[in-house]
Design a protein around this motif. Structure first.
Motif, PDB file in Angstrom:
ATOM      1  N   SER A   1     -16.242  -4.063  -5.407  1.00 14.27           N
ATOM      2  CA  SER A   1     -14.863  -4.297  -4.926  1.00 14.27           C
ATOM      3  C   SER A   1     -14.747  -5.657  -4.259  1.00 14.27           C
ATOM      4  O   SER A   1     -13.818  -6.425  -4.530  1.00 14.27           O
TER       5      SER A   1
ATOM      6  N   ALA B   1     -22.773   3.723   3.208  1.00 16.53           N
ATOM      7  CA  ALA B   1     -23.809   2.789   3.669  1.00 16.53           C
ATOM      8  C   ALA B   1     -23.535   1.424   3.043  1.00 16.53           C
ATOM      9  O   ALA B   1     -23.219   1.327   1.865  1.00 16.53           O
TER      10      ALA B   1
ATOM     11  N   ARG C   1     -10.515   4.461   0.325  1.00 21.38           N
ATOM     12  CA  ARG C   1     -11.705   5.313   0.470  1.00 21.38           C
ATOM     13  C   ARG C   1     -12.630   4.849   1.595  1.00 21.38           C
ATOM     14  O   ARG C   1     -13.624   5.511   1.882  1.00 21.38           O
TER      15      ARG C   1
ATOM     16  N   GLU D   1       0.868  -1.188   0.000  1.00 24.65           N
ATOM     17  CA  GLU D   1       0.000   0.000   0.000  1.00 24.65           C
ATOM     18  C   GLU D   1       0.905   1.238   0.000  1.00 24.65           C
ATOM     19  O   GLU D   1       1.785   1.364   0.836  1.00 24.65           O
TER      20      GLU D   1
ATOM     21  N   ASP E   1     -14.101  -1.314  -7.610  1.00 24.83           N
ATOM     22  CA  ASP E   1     -15.521  -1.029  -7.805  1.00 24.83           C
ATOM     23  C   ASP E   1     -15.848  -0.729  -9.265  1.00 24.83           C
ATOM     24  O   ASP E   1     -16.923  -0.253  -9.582  1.00 24.83           O
TER      25      ASP E   1
HETATM   26  C1  LIG Z   1     -18.122   9.939  -0.838  1.00 27.07           C
HETATM   27  C2  LIG Z   1     -18.153   8.445  -0.985  1.00 27.07           C
HETATM   28  C3  LIG Z   1     -19.282   7.753  -0.620  1.00 27.07           C
HETATM   29  C4  LIG Z   1     -19.344   6.364  -0.785  1.00 27.07           C
HETATM   30  N1  LIG Z   1     -20.441   5.696  -0.362  1.00 27.07           N
HETATM   31  C5  LIG Z   1     -20.521   4.360  -0.495  1.00 27.07           C
HETATM   32  C6  LIG Z   1     -21.648   3.639  -0.027  1.00 27.07           C
HETATM   33  O1  LIG Z   1     -22.575   4.211   0.541  1.00 27.07           O
HETATM   34  N2  LIG Z   1     -21.698   2.306  -0.224  1.00 27.07           N
HETATM   35  C7  LIG Z   1     -20.690   1.632  -0.847  1.00 27.07           C
HETATM   36  O2  LIG Z   1     -20.798   0.414  -1.006  1.00 27.07           O
HETATM   37  N3  LIG Z   1     -19.591   2.276  -1.282  1.00 27.07           N
HETATM   38  C8  LIG Z   1     -19.495   3.627  -1.123  1.00 27.07           C
HETATM   39  N4  LIG Z   1     -18.389   4.308  -1.557  1.00 27.07           N
HETATM   40  C9  LIG Z   1     -17.397   3.560  -2.342  1.00 27.07           C
HETATM   41  C10 LIG Z   1     -16.429   2.773  -1.485  1.00 27.07           C
HETATM   42  O3  LIG Z   1     -15.776   3.611  -0.574  1.00 27.07           O
HETATM   43  C11 LIG Z   1     -15.416   2.143  -2.450  1.00 27.07           C
HETATM   44  O4  LIG Z   1     -16.100   1.410  -3.449  1.00 27.07           O
HETATM   45  C12 LIG Z   1     -14.454   1.193  -1.768  1.00 27.07           C
HETATM   46  O5  LIG Z   1     -13.960   1.742  -0.563  1.00 27.07           O
HETATM   47  C13 LIG Z   1     -13.348   0.934  -2.775  1.00 27.07           C
HETATM   48  O6  LIG Z   1     -12.364   0.129  -2.213  1.00 27.07           O
HETATM   49  P1  LIG Z   1     -11.123  -0.339  -3.094  1.00 27.07           P
HETATM   50  O7  LIG Z   1     -10.225  -1.072  -2.197  1.00 27.07           O
HETATM   51  O8  LIG Z   1     -11.623  -1.029  -4.304  1.00 27.07           O
HETATM   52  O9  LIG Z   1     -10.449   1.008  -3.647  1.00 27.07           O
HETATM   53  P2  LIG Z   1      -9.676   2.139  -2.828  1.00 27.07           P
HETATM   54  O10 LIG Z   1     -10.320   2.354  -1.503  1.00 27.07           O
HETATM   55  O11 LIG Z   1      -9.581   3.314  -3.737  1.00 27.07           O
HETATM   56  O12 LIG Z   1      -8.236   1.552  -2.557  1.00 27.07           O
HETATM   57  C14 LIG Z   1      -7.230   1.495  -3.531  1.00 27.07           C
HETATM   58  C15 LIG Z   1      -5.888   1.511  -2.780  1.00 27.07           C
HETATM   59  O13 LIG Z   1      -4.838   1.192  -3.686  1.00 27.07           O
HETATM   60  C16 LIG Z   1      -3.702   1.955  -3.334  1.00 27.07           C
HETATM   61  N5  LIG Z   1      -2.805   1.971  -4.506  1.00 27.07           N
HETATM   62  C17 LIG Z   1      -3.133   2.335  -5.783  1.00 27.07           C
HETATM   63  N6  LIG Z   1      -2.049   2.217  -6.588  1.00 27.07           N
HETATM   64  C18 LIG Z   1      -1.025   1.744  -5.819  1.00 27.07           C
HETATM   65  C19 LIG Z   1       0.337   1.420  -6.090  1.00 27.07           C
HETATM   66  N7  LIG Z   1       0.871   1.581  -7.300  1.00 27.07           N
HETATM   67  N8  LIG Z   1       1.099   0.943  -5.070  1.00 27.07           N
HETATM   68  C20 LIG Z   1       0.577   0.770  -3.830  1.00 27.07           C
HETATM   69  N9  LIG Z   1      -0.714   1.101  -3.517  1.00 27.07           N
HETATM   70  C21 LIG Z   1      -1.498   1.568  -4.499  1.00 27.07           C
HETATM   71  C22 LIG Z   1      -4.305   3.301  -2.975  1.00 27.07           C
HETATM   72  O14 LIG Z   1      -3.430   4.079  -2.188  1.00 27.07           O
HETATM   73  C23 LIG Z   1      -5.559   2.871  -2.208  1.00 27.07           C
HETATM   74  O15 LIG Z   1      -5.341   2.747  -0.818  1.00 27.07           O
HETATM   75  C24 LIG Z   1     -18.258   5.672  -1.362  1.00 27.07           C
HETATM   76  C25 LIG Z   1     -17.102   6.375  -1.708  1.00 27.07           C
HETATM   77  C26 LIG Z   1     -17.033   7.743  -1.506  1.00 27.07           C
HETATM   78  C27 LIG Z   1     -15.775   8.471  -1.863  1.00 27.07           C
END
Ligand SMILES: Cc1cc2nc3c(=O)[nH]c(=O)nc-3n(C[C@H](O)[C@H](O)[C@H](O)COP(=O)(O)OP(=O)(O)OC[C@H]3O[C@@H](n4cnc5c(N)ncnc54)[C@H](O)[C@@H]3O)c2cc1C
Length: 434
Positions: free
Chosen positions: A409, A58, A41, A33, A397
């Motif tokens: 996700s 949520a 997020r 990470e 996602d």
């Molecule tokens: C305002 C808001 C409201 C939301 N509301 C909801 C909701 O109500 N319900 C719901 O289901 N979802 C909701 N979501 C969406 C949800 O937060 C995301 O879908 C989920 O957290 C995504 O997780 P992820 O691990 O796929 O991606 P991310 O959380 O984006 O994680 C990706 C990670 O990869 C790391 N990374 C990227 N490239 C590299 C690299 N080269 N080397 C090392 N690390 C790297 C980044 O630093 C990051 O930590 C919301 C999001 C936001 C912003």
């Protein structure tokens, strides 16, 4: 037999979940990470005792995220949104929000003909076959199914609140209606302590299963075997190469493309992805000026406000944690803080005198890629397994054929597990790369 070595790039909820599932399945997993913290997020910040998620979050109770978390042994605590004190917001004023037969008949945000159309649609919502609707846009579907502008506007508001997406021209009706079916059938959960509690629980389970976590560790590239389209490992920012039999990329489409420079397919996917974005105002209040008003949903604009602490433990005793948001997208891609303040003026007049903590974010990426009608909907999203590079997978996602937001996700994390740990039989088993 030697354990399969897997490198997971990204420690958001998706990458962490994939890592924990793979380690449980017997893989030797290292997660990299780039930031100092896990969670991406899904992180939560404590400000003056208030637990601020990154905007309103949520968990869909019928969604893949909760299903996969429970499979891992994580049982999120919290509450469903309070059913009273809910309002429609139109022209800056509160109105009755149609939520059932009585409120539907008494509200003034719909004409009589509109009420009848909406009542009929909602009565049959659960039975709509979304299968053929992948290539149909939500706007097109609304205009075909509903004749009245007021009923179209109301259903559009329900689609925004369940999908976060305001770009109904781009959004596939299949994905939008599935979200709406899921939200109306089983509601959502606001999580006690915020989404970092989910991250912490998955991190603990991952560590127990043997996941090695490397924080502040940016991966710069996926290393391919010489002369073949197969992964050999990852190269870190300090130049070291770590060998791996499989690499799971858990960042955005742009992150994935940057890690395989010169790959035209991944570059095109990154260019063509349409993120879902929102502006948010998080508020920690010493008390609610109107203790009986908990929720407002814009029916003539993309507005949302909800007192999350009315359902979940997110505020100190007596205080209130409120999320206000504007769904960005389509023609409306910007937001001033004053627009969100005006929503609060309608829901909680006098709120300014109660502010203990506040945080405004003009634009956050809610989802890295919405399911586009132009690409066929959910099945048109990039698959988990990168077809032209052996051993390369992705999670996020914007990936795979199941769900939106965190549901996508975690469903994609589970699909990676099913591809790499084939002996595991889960009830929702899907073909690898789905
Ligand atoms: C305002 C808001 C409201 C939301 N509301 C909801 C909701 O109500 N319900 C719901 O289901 N979802 C909701 N979501 C969406 C949800 O937060 C995301 O879908 C989920 O957290 C995504 O997780 P992820 O691990 O796929 O991606 P991310 O959380 O984006 O994680 C990706 C990670 O990869 C790391 N990374 C990227 N490239 C590299 C690299 N080269 N080397 C090392 N690390 C790297 C980044 O630093 C990051 O930590 C919301 C999001 C936001 C912003």
């Amino acid at each position: 037999m030697q354990a399969m070595k897997v490198a997971v790039v990204g420690g958001g909820l998706g990458g962490l979940t994939a890592a924990a599932l793979l380690a449980r399945g017997g893989c030797e997993v290292t997660l990299y990470e780039r930031s100092k913290h896990l969670g991406g997020r899904a992180r939560t910040t404590e400000v003056e005792g208030f637990r601020f998620n990154l905007g309103p979050h949520a968990l869909y109770r019928a969604g893949a995220a909760l299903r996969v978390l429970r499979r891992l042994g994580v049982n999120p605590q919290g509450g469903v949104p309070v059913p009273t004190g809910t309002h429609a917001l139109r022209a800056g004023r509160l109105h009755t929000l149609p939520r059932g037969p009585v409120t539907l008949m008494t509200t003034d945000v719909l004409s009589l003909a509109g009420k009848l159309e909406v009542a009929k649609l909602l009565a049959g919502l659960a039975r709509i076959d979304t299968g053929p609707l992948g290539p149909v846009s939500m706007r097109q579907w609304l205009e075909t199914r509903l004749t009245r502008k007021d009923s179209q506007a109301f259903i559009a508001a329900l689609v925004r609140v369940s999908s976060y997406c305001a770009d109904l021209e781009a959004l596939s009706a299949e994905a939008a209606l599935k979200q709406l079916q899921s939200a109306t059938a089983a509601n959502v959960l606001y999580v006690d302590g915020g989404w970092s509690t989910l991250v912490d629980a998955v991190e603990r389970l991952g560590r127990e299963a043997g996941v090695r976590l490397e924080l502040s560790s940016r991966v710069e590239a996926v290393v391919l075997q010489a002369g073949s389209a197969r992964v050999e490992g990852v190269r870190l920012a300090d130049g070291t190469v770590r060998g791996a039999d499989a690499v799971v990329l858990a960042g955005s489409p742009a992150d994935v493309a940057a890690l395989v420079p010169g790959d035209a397919v991944l570059a095109r996917e990154a260019r063509e992805a349409l993120p879902i974005q929102a502006a948010t105002l998080e508020l920690g209040l010493s008390a609610l000026p109107r203790p009986d008003a908990f929720f407002a949903l814009g029916v003539d604009g993309p507005w949302y406000a909800s007192v999350h602490s009315a359902s979940a433990k997110l505020a100190p005793e007596g205080g209130a944690m409120v999320h206000v948001a504007k769904y960005l997208g389509g023609a409306d891609t910007e937001c001033r803080e004053a627009e969100l303040e005006a929503v609060m003026d309608a829901l909680q007049p006098g709120w300014r005198a109660k502010v203990v903590a506040r945080r405004f974010r003009p634009s956050l990426t809610v989802s890295a890629g919405l399911p586009q009608a132009a690409k066929g909907g959910l099945t048109g999203r990039p698959p988990v397994q990168v077809p032209h590079i052996g051993g390369l997978y992705r999670v996020g996602d914007w990936v795979g054929a199941e769900g939106m937001l965190a549901d996508a996700s975690l469903a994609s994390a589970e699909a990676v597990e099913q591809a790499l740990v084939p002996r595991i039989a889960t009830p929702q088993r899907r073909a690898a790369g789905a």
